[in-house]
Enzyme design. Structure first.
Site, PDB file in Angstrom:
ATOM      1  N   VAL A  80      30.612 -61.172  11.310  1.00 30.00           N
ATOM      2  CA  VAL A  80      29.271 -61.391  10.756  1.00 30.00           C
ATOM      3  C   VAL A  80      29.302 -61.601   9.244  1.00 30.00           C
ATOM      4  CG1 VAL A  80      28.087 -60.141  12.587  1.00 30.00           C
ATOM      5  CG2 VAL A  80      28.879 -58.886  10.573  1.00 30.00           C
TER       6      VAL A  80
ATOM      7  N   GLU B  60      32.361 -62.162   5.618  1.00 29.74           N
ATOM      8  CA  GLU B  60      33.714 -62.076   5.078  1.00 29.74           C
ATOM      9  C   GLU B  60      33.690 -62.288   3.580  1.00 29.74           C
ATOM     10  OE1 GLU B  60      36.330 -65.307   6.266  1.00 29.74           O
ATOM     11  OE2 GLU B  60      34.596 -66.335   7.120  1.00 29.74           O
TER      12      GLU B  60
ATOM     13  N   GLY C 222      37.725 -58.502   3.042  1.00 29.55           N
ATOM     14  CA  GLY C 222      38.236 -58.887   4.349  1.00 29.55           C
ATOM     15  C   GLY C 222      37.092 -59.412   5.189  1.00 29.55           C
TER      16      GLY C 222
ATOM     17  N   VAL D  82      33.861 -58.569   8.151  1.00 28.91           N
ATOM     18  CA  VAL D  82      32.946 -57.587   8.718  1.00 28.91           C
ATOM     19  C   VAL D  82      32.661 -57.994  10.156  1.00 28.91           C
ATOM     20  CG1 VAL D  82      30.704 -56.464   8.546  1.00 28.91           C
ATOM     21  CG2 VAL D  82      31.901 -57.161   6.467  1.00 28.91           C
TER      22      VAL D  82
ATOM     23  N   LYS E  99      33.812 -53.006   8.542  1.00 30.11           N
ATOM     24  CA  LYS E  99      34.433 -53.767   7.455  1.00 30.11           C
ATOM     25  C   LYS E  99      35.932 -53.461   7.456  1.00 30.11           C
ATOM     26  CE  LYS E  99      32.363 -53.637   3.381  1.00 30.11           C
ATOM     27  NZ  LYS E  99      32.041 -53.178   1.988  1.00 30.11           N
TER      28      LYS E  99
ATOM     29  N   ASP F 121      27.057 -53.273  -9.403  1.00 33.33           N
ATOM     30  CA  ASP F 121      27.150 -54.582  -8.749  1.00 33.33           C
ATOM     31  C   ASP F 121      25.872 -54.926  -7.999  1.00 33.33           C
ATOM     32  OD1 ASP F 121      28.523 -56.931  -8.348  1.00 33.33           O
ATOM     33  OD2 ASP F 121      29.546 -56.252  -6.542  1.00 33.33           O
TER      34      ASP F 121
END
Length: 389
Positions: A67, A69, A73, A75, A99, A197
């Site tokens: 779903v 990336e 990596g 998900v 994840k 973030d």
């Protein structure tokens, strides 16, 4: 989980880790920096999964289960029994997002551990819930609640999606308030966490469009107030990072406030913080929008045209008023997130019960944004000296 894993390093070392030290003129401490992996994993209340359990839950990490990336990596969507948190044999039960760290990826073990350190201990309606983790041989995975509507980014920007439907004005204000509440919680006593973030792709939406902050890989313990860290390797996302953080490495809670102001602009304008597909002078949203944030008439020229008549002009002006203060060049002039929450609550109330005011006919800008006296400015968390509208 949506496309919440985009690259976010502004200045990266070969190790991929950003070393922080305190400004010589201020003193503070970071509890996280001194915690060992064992201490973090032993103090968390979330479940430790085996790799085989998550392999079963995601149907062997099949490609059709992906779903999202990014640097971390991929998900994957998976399913667990709601009571036992064990894998289910059919696609039923508790839907989860798994994840999985790419050992050769852009982000690494430290960010995986940071997520566990914070989301494994913090709980708030506007933070994504961490259900568990997996640490087995070289495997590093995180298990979250599944956010059915994906990221805010997916609901603001089409990015080639033919079935794209932009988020309504009412939902934009709701999402802004939800995200602000999550960030205010992180900044509050005794939590004192700098998120570092905040961006549209890290704000995830559940099936009812409740917004929650995700991806805590860059989060840091305090300091709050006037204290600041100095980062020797600045990390974040271009277009969102505060100017003083990018130029000097100085980081505190007001750096998050600036980034949140960028998100408010995205909600207002329907434009991405950084869009290389636009003409050179329009690629950076903040730089492009600033000249329009000086008056109520100009503000209305940059409101997302896809909203049509969904919003009241004074509502757009009030949102711009909050955003422009968050985006102040001087960190001390930015409001706290508690103040932003209060201002957004009042804005949401006006959306539900809009004032019968035509902003183009109001000469007194204070009346337009509902700030008639010095006390009213303070209650809204807005600084009279920095209101640009």
């Amino acid at each position: 989980m949506g496309s919440c894993l985009s690259s976010r390093v502004l200045n990266k070392s070969s190790s991929g880790l950003d070393d922080l030290h305190l400004s010589s003129c201020k003193s503070s401490s970071s509890a996280t920096a001194h915690k060992t992996e064992g201490e973090i994993l032993s103090s968390t209340t979330v479940k430790s999964f085996s790799f085989n359990e998550l392999k079963l839950a995601t149907r062997n990490f099949r490609s059709d289960s992906v779903v999202g990336e990014g640097g971390f990596g991929c998900v994957f969507r998976g399913w667990l029994d709601e009571t036992t948190l064990t894998p289910t044999k059919s696609s039923s039960g508790l839907v989860i997002a798994v994840k999985r760290l790419n050992p050769d990826g852009f982000q690494g073990h430290r960010e995986w551990l940071t997520e566990i350190n914070y989301l494994g201990q913090l709980s708030h309606p506007n933070l994504v819930k961490l259900i568990g983790y997996c640490l087995e041989d070289e495997q590093r995975l995180l298990v979250y609640e599944f956010m059915h509507k994906g990221s805010l980014e997916n609901h603001l920007f089409a990015n080639g999606n033919k079935d794209f439907k932009p988020l309504s004005w009412i939902l934009r204000i709701k999402v802004a308030l939800d995200a602000a509440k999550g960030l205010a919680f992180l900044h509050s006593d005794p939590v004192k966490v700098i998120y570092r973030d905040i961006k549209a792709s890290n704000i995830l939406l559940d099936s009812d469009f409740n917004a929650k902050l995700s991806d805590f890989g860059l989060a840091r313990d305090g300091p709050m107030g006037e204290q600041s860290y100095v980062s020797t390797r600045v990390m974040g996302t271009f277009g969102y990072a505060a100017p003083e953080y990018v130029s000097t490495g100085h980081l505190n809670a007001r750096s998050d406030v600036y980034s949140f102001g960028v998100v408010l602009l995205e909600l207002l304008c329907g434009r991405q913080a950084l869009d290389h597909n636009r003409p050179a002078k329009e690629q950076n949203l903040v730089d492009w929008a600033r000249p329009y944030l000086t008056s109520r008439r100009k503000v209305l020229l940059i409101v997302d045209t896809r909203l049509n008549s969904q919003y009241k002009p004074e509502g757009a002006v009030r949102l711009a008023s909050i955003a422009v203060q968050c985006l102040s060049f001087e960190p001390k002039s930015r409001p706290t997130m508690d103040q932003v929450v209060r201002a957004l609550v009042q804005l949401q109330d006006s959306v539900v019960k809009p004032a019968n005011v035509d902003p183009l006919k109001v000469k007194d800008t204070k009346k337009l944004v509902g700030l008639k006296t010095e006390d009213k400015y303070q209650r809204n968390g807005l600084n009279k000296k920095t209101v640009g509208l």
